[in-house]
Design a protein around this motif. Structure first.
Motif, PDB file in Angstrom:
ATOM      1  N   MET A 209       0.830  -1.198   0.000  1.00  0.00           N
ATOM      2  CA  MET A 209       0.000   0.000   0.000  1.00  0.00           C
ATOM      3  C   MET A 209       0.867   1.253   0.000  1.00  0.00           C
ATOM      4  SD  MET A 209      -2.903  -1.090   2.803  1.00  0.00           S
ATOM      5  CE  MET A 209      -3.667   0.523   2.733  1.00  0.00           C
ATOM      6  N   LEU A 210       1.941   1.203   0.790  1.00  0.00           N
ATOM      7  CA  LEU A 210       2.880   2.309   0.912  1.00  0.00           C
ATOM      8  C   LEU A 210       4.283   1.741   0.804  1.00  0.00           C
ATOM      9  CD1 LEU A 210       1.282   3.961   4.079  1.00  0.00           C
ATOM     10  CD2 LEU A 210       0.946   4.715   1.737  1.00  0.00           C
ATOM     11  N   VAL A 211       5.192   2.506   0.240  1.00  0.00           N
ATOM     12  CA  VAL A 211       6.588   2.078   0.160  1.00  0.00           C
ATOM     13  C   VAL A 211       7.467   3.123   0.828  1.00  0.00           C
ATOM     14  CG1 VAL A 211       6.172   0.817  -1.991  1.00  0.00           C
ATOM     15  CG2 VAL A 211       6.985   3.173  -2.094  1.00  0.00           C
ATOM     16  N   ASP A 212       8.741   2.848   0.877  1.00  0.00           N
ATOM     17  CA  ASP A 212       9.699   3.768   1.475  1.00  0.00           C
ATOM     18  C   ASP A 212       9.580   5.138   0.811  1.00  0.00           C
ATOM     19  OD1 ASP A 212      11.902   5.170   2.418  1.00  0.00           O
ATOM     20  OD2 ASP A 212      13.204   3.407   2.409  1.00  0.00           O
ATOM     21  N   PRO A 217      10.437  10.335  -5.010  1.00  0.00           N
ATOM     22  CA  PRO A 217      10.875  11.242  -6.079  1.00  0.00           C
ATOM     23  C   PRO A 217      10.677  10.675  -7.471  1.00  0.00           C
ATOM     24  CG  PRO A 217      12.446  11.299  -4.281  1.00  0.00           C
ATOM     25  CD  PRO A 217      11.450  10.237  -3.945  1.00  0.00           C
ATOM     26  N   VAL A 218      10.886   9.365  -7.651  1.00  0.00           N
ATOM     27  CA  VAL A 218      10.677   8.755  -8.962  1.00  0.00           C
ATOM     28  C   VAL A 218       9.210   8.843  -9.349  1.00  0.00           C
ATOM     29  CG1 VAL A 218      10.854   6.625 -10.306  1.00  0.00           C
ATOM     30  CG2 VAL A 218      12.626   7.198  -8.636  1.00  0.00           C
ATOM     31  N   PHE A 219       8.331   8.564  -8.390  1.00  0.00           N
ATOM     32  CA  PHE A 219       6.892   8.671  -8.643  1.00  0.00           C
ATOM     33  C   PHE A 219       6.514  10.095  -9.005  1.00  0.00           C
ATOM     34  CE2 PHE A 219       2.742   9.928  -7.005  1.00  0.00           C
ATOM     35  CZ  PHE A 219       1.906   9.016  -7.625  1.00  0.00           C
ATOM     36  N   PHE A 220       6.991  11.043  -8.216  1.00  0.00           N
ATOM     37  CA  PHE A 220       6.664  12.450  -8.448  1.00  0.00           C
ATOM     38  C   PHE A 220       7.106  12.895  -9.832  1.00  0.00           C
ATOM     39  CE2 PHE A 220       7.837  16.920  -8.431  1.00  0.00           C
ATOM     40  CZ  PHE A 220       6.711  17.523  -7.898  1.00  0.00           C
ATOM     41  N   GLY A 221       8.357  12.574 -10.185  1.00  0.00           N
ATOM     42  CA  GLY A 221       8.876  12.991 -11.475  1.00  0.00           C
ATOM     43  C   GLY A 221       8.112  12.391 -12.641  1.00  0.00           C
ATOM     44  N   VAL A 416      13.730  17.872  -6.874  1.00  0.00           N
ATOM     45  CA  VAL A 416      13.610  16.417  -6.738  1.00  0.00           C
ATOM     46  C   VAL A 416      13.742  15.743  -8.095  1.00  0.00           C
ATOM     47  CG1 VAL A 416      12.012  14.544  -6.186  1.00  0.00           C
ATOM     48  CG2 VAL A 416      12.249  16.473  -4.620  1.00  0.00           C
ATOM     49  N   GLY A 417      13.014  16.264  -9.098  1.00  0.00           N
ATOM     50  CA  GLY A 417      13.078  15.670 -10.432  1.00  0.00           C
ATOM     51  C   GLY A 417      14.478  15.728 -11.020  1.00  0.00           C
ATOM     52  N   THR A 418      15.139  16.864 -10.815  1.00  0.00           N
ATOM     53  CA  THR A 418      16.512  17.016 -11.306  1.00  0.00           C
ATOM     54  C   THR A 418      17.453  16.051 -10.600  1.00  0.00           C
ATOM     55  OG1 THR A 418      16.117  19.349 -11.789  1.00  0.00           O
ATOM     56  CG2 THR A 418      18.413  18.635 -11.609  1.00  0.00           C
ATOM     57  N   PHE A 419      17.312  15.959  -9.285  1.00  0.00           N
ATOM     58  CA  PHE A 419      18.174  15.061  -8.502  1.00  0.00           C
ATOM     59  C   PHE A 419      18.015  13.615  -8.943  1.00  0.00           C
ATOM     60  CE2 PHE A 419      18.651  12.167  -4.884  1.00  0.00           C
ATOM     61  CZ  PHE A 419      19.967  12.444  -4.500  1.00  0.00           C
ATOM     62  N   VAL A 420      16.760  13.172  -9.092  1.00  0.00           N
ATOM     63  CA  VAL A 420      16.505  11.789  -9.483  1.00  0.00           C
ATOM     64  C   VAL A 420      17.035  11.521 -10.885  1.00  0.00           C
ATOM     65  CG1 VAL A 420      14.688  10.121 -10.018  1.00  0.00           C
ATOM     66  CG2 VAL A 420      14.521  11.521  -7.957  1.00  0.00           C
TER      67      VAL A 420
END
Length: 436
Positions: A209-212, A217-221, A416-420
């Motif tokens: 249901m939830l992960v770390d 950030p990967v999801f957000f990007g 976050v997107g840039t970092f990932v």
């Protein structure tokens, strides 16, 4: 203090669009612009969030993106009323807004137009580059299995002439029938994908249901990249016969985004449920590759991407030609010829970039995350702060607070997107170097 409500000038009534699109054509364009290859990455995004967190967060991010589009279009409308002009481009609105905003922002005025135009043109050019790679890769997999094995660059060469043809269509109204056909093909292709996804579903208890939270950030990007198409959405509104129908509470943009979010959340949820952490970057890579239906899906997505190429490239071509090149050619009788030449150059440049760097996705996700955070979140918030400066921000300055939060959220998303993206680039090239 300016009072826009007392001004009876309506910019929408003074627009002179040569071939305006009706509401149905506008909805077709909106769906085609918002539903692209990003939908196929949603199951992978859910693997980095969990099915519950992913479902809720997709809706939240979609609503934030939609709200920013509303305040952007609303701000542009207010500035058009103030200047008594039918339309002002995004970059011009930012420049005018900064002039009317708090003095602290005056230093940004010279940067407004080049930054907005530059990010818009480069982002949509980049999308066209990755579309060339996506089409060639899908066609290659089908051809490799059924005919002959050729390098992916060879398939890119065969795409040049078809891309030149469709990119020579210079207005959105003529693109509408192609986009309608593409939407039908896309729906059919997604139906086949869902058929394979929904067969042999494991118990939902086997999925998280939830992960770390460090995976978020990967999801957000991925979701932000998939949802935002601010340049095309503005171009669609500019070419409407009835622009007010676009932004009303039950208007095209709200209904369109509701459809898009439902589709994204559904594909993401069931794709993750079916394949779990084994889901790949595109869910089409998880379905059987030797069956005839998956091969049809690849061709369908290649065709829809081909049509999307013209829609995404429209923004870059429109900015480059109408804002920077047309003024250098005073002879109007030659405008069509020169614009077609410019469009041909764009196609060639996207082809050359795709050939030079077939793995453009890593680099364009970096540029895309940065561009979309700036264009889709930060700039709309900043623009509304500026145009409301003389009027005030309402009780307890709630508009100022909301826009500051949006600006901070966009800045965080861009970071976050840039970092990932940078992390993925480093990891990928480190692996490649190790293999060599």
């Amino acid at each position: 203090m300016k009072n826009d409500s007392n001004d009876d000038y309506d910019p929408h009534e003074h627009r002179d669009v040569k071939k305006p699109t009706n509401n149905w054509q506008t909805m077709v364009h909106f769906l085609k612009a918002s539903v692209g290859t990003g939908v196929l990455a949603m199951p992978n995004a859910f693997a980095h969030a969990g099915y519950l967190n992913g479902s809720i967060s997709t809706v939240i991010l979609g609503c934030i993106a939609l709200y920013c589009l509303h305040i952007l279009l609303g701000s542009m409308y207010i500035l058009c009323k103030r200047k008594r002009v039918p339309y002002i481009s995004y970059s011009e609105c930012m420049e005018i807004g900064l002039k009317e905003g708090p003095p602290i922002f005056q230093c940004l005025i010279p940067l407004a137009t080049p930054i907005v135009d530059g990010f818009l043109a480069f982002y949509h050019y980049g999308i066209c580059c990755i579309y060339v790679v996506f089409m060639a890769s899908n066609i290659k997999q089908v051809v490799d299995h059924n005919l002959i094995v050729w390098p992916v660059r060879t398939h890119m060469c065969f795409l040049v002439i078809p891309l030149l043809l469709i990119f020579s269509i210079r207005n959105l109204k003529l693109l509408a029938p192609f986009c309608a056909a593409a939407n039908i093909l896309l729906l059919f292709g997604l139906s086949i994908v869902m058929y394979y996804i929904c067969t042999e579903l494991p118990p939902l208890s086997e999925r998280e249901m939830l992960v770390d939270i460090r995976q978020m950030p990967v999801f957000f990007g991925t979701v932000l990249f998939a949802l935002e198409a601010v340049g095309v959405i503005l171009a669609i509104e500019e070419n409407m016969a009835t622009p007010k129908s676009y932004v009303t509470p039950c208007g095209i943009m709200n209904w369109g985004m509701a459809i898009v979010l439902t589709l994204y959340a559904t594909i993401g949820f069931f794709g993750y449920w079916r394949y779990g952490n084994e889901v790949l970057g595109s869910v089409t890579l998880n379905i059987p590759q030797t069956d005839i239906l998956p091969q049809c899906v690849k061709i369908l997505f290649a065709v829809t991407t081909y049509i999307s190429y013209a829609l995404q490239g429209y923004v870059a071509a429109n900015i480059i030609w109408n804002k920077y090149l047309i003024k250098h050619f005073p002879d109007e009788s030659k405008h069509t010829r020169y614009e077609l030449i410019m469009r041909a150059v764009i196609v060639i440049l996207t082809f050359l970039a795709a050939v030079a760097i077939p793995d453009l996705g890593l680099f364009l996700s970096l540029v895309g995350a940065l561009c979309l955070s700036i264009l889709g979140l930060m700039c709309p918030a900043l623009l509304q702060i500026c145009i409301q400066y003389e009027q005030g921000y309402g009780r307890l300055k709630y508009k100022l607070v909301i826009n500051i939060l949006l600006f901070m959220f966009g800045a965080f998303g861009g970071f976050v997107g840039t970092f990932v993206s940078v992390e993925e680039i480093i990891d990928t090239y480190a692996c490649n170097k190790a293999e060599i």
